[in-house]
Motif scaffolding. Structure first.
Motif, PDB file in Angstrom:
ATOM      1  N   UNK A 164      36.470  31.847  52.326  1.00  0.00           N
ATOM      2  CA  UNK A 164      35.425  31.236  51.500  1.00  0.00           C
ATOM      3  C   UNK A 164      35.597  29.715  51.489  1.00  0.00           C
ATOM      4  N   UNK A 196      42.593  37.933  53.925  1.00  0.00           N
ATOM      5  CA  UNK A 196      42.461  36.796  54.844  1.00  0.00           C
ATOM      6  C   UNK A 196      41.336  36.980  55.866  1.00  0.00           C
ATOM      7  N   UNK A 237      32.011  35.420  45.099  1.00  0.00           N
ATOM      8  CA  UNK A 237      33.351  35.692  44.563  1.00  0.00           C
ATOM      9  C   UNK A 237      33.653  37.188  44.574  1.00  0.00           C
ATOM     10  N   UNK A 241      34.166  26.293  49.493  1.00  0.00           N
ATOM     11  CA  UNK A 241      33.472  25.890  48.273  1.00  0.00           C
ATOM     12  C   UNK A 241      32.864  24.497  48.416  1.00  0.00           C
ATOM     13  N   UNK A 267      36.419  39.217  46.971  1.00  0.00           N
ATOM     14  CA  UNK A 267      37.492  39.942  46.277  1.00  0.00           C
ATOM     15  C   UNK A 267      38.191  39.103  45.225  1.00  0.00           C
ATOM     16  N   UNK A 268      37.560  38.010  44.794  1.00  0.00           N
ATOM     17  CA  UNK A 268      38.210  37.126  43.823  1.00  0.00           C
ATOM     18  C   UNK A 268      37.808  37.442  42.387  1.00  0.00           C
ATOM     19  N   UNK A 269      36.785  38.259  42.223  1.00  0.00           N
ATOM     20  CA  UNK A 269      36.382  38.709  40.886  1.00  0.00           C
ATOM     21  C   UNK A 269      36.174  40.215  40.975  1.00  0.00           C
ATOM     22  N   UNK A 284      41.319  39.981  47.409  1.00  0.00           N
ATOM     23  CA  UNK A 284      41.073  39.074  48.524  1.00  0.00           C
ATOM     24  C   UNK A 284      41.759  39.531  49.805  1.00  0.00           C
ATOM     25  N   UNK A 318      29.797  28.487  49.827  1.00  0.00           N
ATOM     26  CA  UNK A 318      29.058  28.272  48.585  1.00  0.00           C
ATOM     27  C   UNK A 318      28.605  26.818  48.494  1.00  0.00           C
ATOM     28  N   UNK A 355      38.441  37.645  55.131  1.00  0.00           N
ATOM     29  CA  UNK A 355      37.239  37.105  54.502  1.00  0.00           C
ATOM     30  C   UNK A 355      37.568  35.736  53.932  1.00  0.00           C
TER      31      UNK A 355
END
Ligand SMILES: Nc1ncnc2c1ncn2[C@@H]1O[C@H](COP(=O)(O)OP(=O)(O)OP(=O)(O)O)[C@@H](O)[C@H]1O
Ligand SMILES: [Mg+2]
Lengths: 251, 260
Positions: A79, A75, A50, A81, A54-56, A73, A158, A77
């Motif tokens: 992710x 685009x 995360x 889940x 760039x989400x945290x 965030x 993840x 990069x």
């Protein structure tokens, strides 16, 4: 030149109590490398993904992507889940086109992109289905296609195959290797399965208990393309044994 | 005839049975027909009101009031719901207000509305707004706040900015809850309009019923009640149809919701 460079990253969650999820976490990844992260549950694997996506926000330390410090965030990069997290009100095609749509790519171009990646993940003919009409394996293929539709430099995954049955999982592993070769991107792959990590990766890194940091970095020198038969070779078992030792020392 | 073959005849046994029993009770004068007019008399009077056209203005004005109030409530409920769900500041401002006004029975504020808006259409519409507003605003807030944080993360990682998150993720995600609130409110609007028209009105279907009672025309009274029931069923059918249309992707058909 490294595409990902994490330097002494620390993340403290501050909800009811302070939880240091990762501390002193450093990792360097080269372009187009396939790196798996393995470690005990709760050690901060998802947290690192995360942060890198760039989400945290990072508490201290820094993460560079392609030489520039991350700032929210991007685009470039993507992710994926474990829970797929598709948009249930969108068809397969519209899910895949979400990234291009928010980036304001024109319709005809979007269509080309979705055609390409739906084909790449083997879902031709399912373009107009809704997520609830798909099996778990198919949903994860859609999630992968959706992530790739932004043509990312880095793909974070993840435990993407964590909730699939073992047969589907094996199929998707092989397909992922194919996709990775075709799409040419760097993959950071979190998993609990040692054999999955060895089978897929150029490198497997092992994390400590929480607060997580990297305690082992093992290069997998099996030749590519990887074949299922390799799983029963002594070389493969040796890698598994070595990694298992590091992992077990942490639990 | 597909419609006919799909029609479940077993479902009409119980209403038919009740009608026949009522007819017998009425005809044999077991109970005074003034209290208990036989269904045949009720349907006759319903038919009379239909062919003379007398019933239609009443239906029309009731529907007009209900729909106007409903639309105002829906617009206000959606707007405020989005504001409260989207901003801590607005939540702190409006949440106590919503919690204070919500438990007040719609009919408890009728006198206030009469004082403020007179006894014309204004007060009636205001009362319908009160009845319809809360299911919509509460479901909108709950729907948006209930959106999976991980789904939002997935959308952000794909490049969605703030505005796109609202229009392309939060609102579509919350739509099942929002629509459920809107459906609950269609029933609320029918309850409220009939009630308030009985209290003070010179037109509308609620007025028709209460007026029939005042003039001892009990067959007309029951005929009016049948019309109210038919209107309620029609509203609910329309609401369900719209819900199914919009939420065709949704697997769960028995959506839970919060009512006021
Ligand atoms: N948003 C959050 N708020 C508070 N604490 C959090 C949050 N996210 C994670 N944590 C805590 O940080 C620690 C690391 O969590 P994380 O999800 O990164 O572990 P993980 O290695 O991915 O575990 P698993 O293998 O079970 O997925 C855990 O102790 C968790 O409780
Ligand atoms: Mg995790």
């Amino acid at each position: 030149m490294f595409i990902i460079e994490a330097q002494k990253v620390c993340k403290i969650f501050n909800k009811r109590e302070e939880i240091t999820a990762i501390e002193n976490f450093s990792l360097k990844v080269r372009e187009n490398e396939f790196v798996s992260i393995i470690g005990p549950s709760g050690c901060g694997k998802s947290t690192f993904l995360l942060l890198a996506a760039g989400l945290e926000s990072i508490t201290s330390g820094q993460i560079f992507i392609n030489g520039s410090k991350i700032n929210g965030p991007d685009p470039k990069r993507a992710i994926v889940f474990q829970e797929y997290l598709l948009f249930p009100w969108k068809t397969v095609r519209k899910n895949v086109e979400f990234g291009p749509l928010v980036r304001k790519v024109m319709k005809a171009e979007r269509r080309k992109i979705s055609d390409k990646y739906i084909k790449m993940v083997g879902l031709e003919g399912f373009e107009d289905r809704y997520p609830h009409e798909l099996s778990g394996g198919m949903k994860q293929r859609v999630a992968i296609a959706r992530a790739l539709a932004n043509e990312p430099e880095v793909l974070f995954m993840d435990e993407p195959f964590g909730s699939l049955d073992s047969l589907t999982r094996e199929m998707l592993q092989s397909e992922l290797l194919q996709i990775w070769t075709e799409a040419k991107c760097t993959v950071i792959f979190v998993t609990h399965s040692i054999s999955e990590a060895v089978y897929l990766s150029d490198r497997v890194v092992v994390m400590s208990r929480r607060p997580g940091r990297i305690i082992a970095d093992i290069r997998i020198n099996l030749k590519r393309p990887r074949l299922r038969e390799m799983l029963s070779t002594p070389e493969f078992s040796e890698y598994e044994r070595k990694i298992r030792e590091f992992v077990w020392a942490q639990v | 005839m597909r419609i006919l073959s799909e029609f479940n005849f077993k479902k009409i046994i119980s209403p038919l049975f009740i009608l026949i029993v009522c007819e017998i009770i009425g005809r044999t004068r077991l109970i005074d027909p003034f209290f208990f007019p036989p269904p045949s008399a009720i349907f006759k009077s319903l038919w009379q009101m239909t062919i003379t056209g007398e019933i239609f203005p009443h239906i029309a004005i009731s529907v007009l009031r209900a729909v106007t109030g409903y639309i105002i409530a829906a617009a206000a409920g959606l707007f405020l719901g989005i504001l409260v769900a989207g901003s801590k500041l607005f939540e702190n401002i409006f949440d106590p207000l919503i919690e204070l006004i919500r438990p007040i029975s719609t009919f408890a504020i009728v006198p206030v509305m009469f004082v403020w808006f007179g006894i014309g259409n204004g007060s009636k519409i205001a009362i319908i707004v009160k009845a319809c507003f809360f299911p919509i605003v509460l479901n909108t807030i709950a729907g948006i706040k209930g959106v999976d944080l991980r789904l939002i993360q997935a959308a952000r990682s794909l490049g969605a900015n703030g505005r796109q998150l609202w229009t392309m993720v939060l609102i579509p995600s919350a739509l099942p809850m929002i629509i459920t609130g809107m459906r609950i409110s269609t029933a609320m609007s029918m309850l409220a309009i009939v009630g308030v028209e009985m209290l003070a009105a010179d037109s509308g279907i609620g007025f028709l019923v209460i007026d029939a009672q005042r003039t001892f025309a009990t067959d007309r009274m029951f005929a009016g009640i049948i019309v109210i029931s038919l209107m309620g069923v029609t509203f609910d059918k329309i609401a369900r149809f719209v819900q199914q249309r919009i939420l065709s992707w949704h697997t769960d058909t028995s959506l839970a919701g919060t009512s006021a």
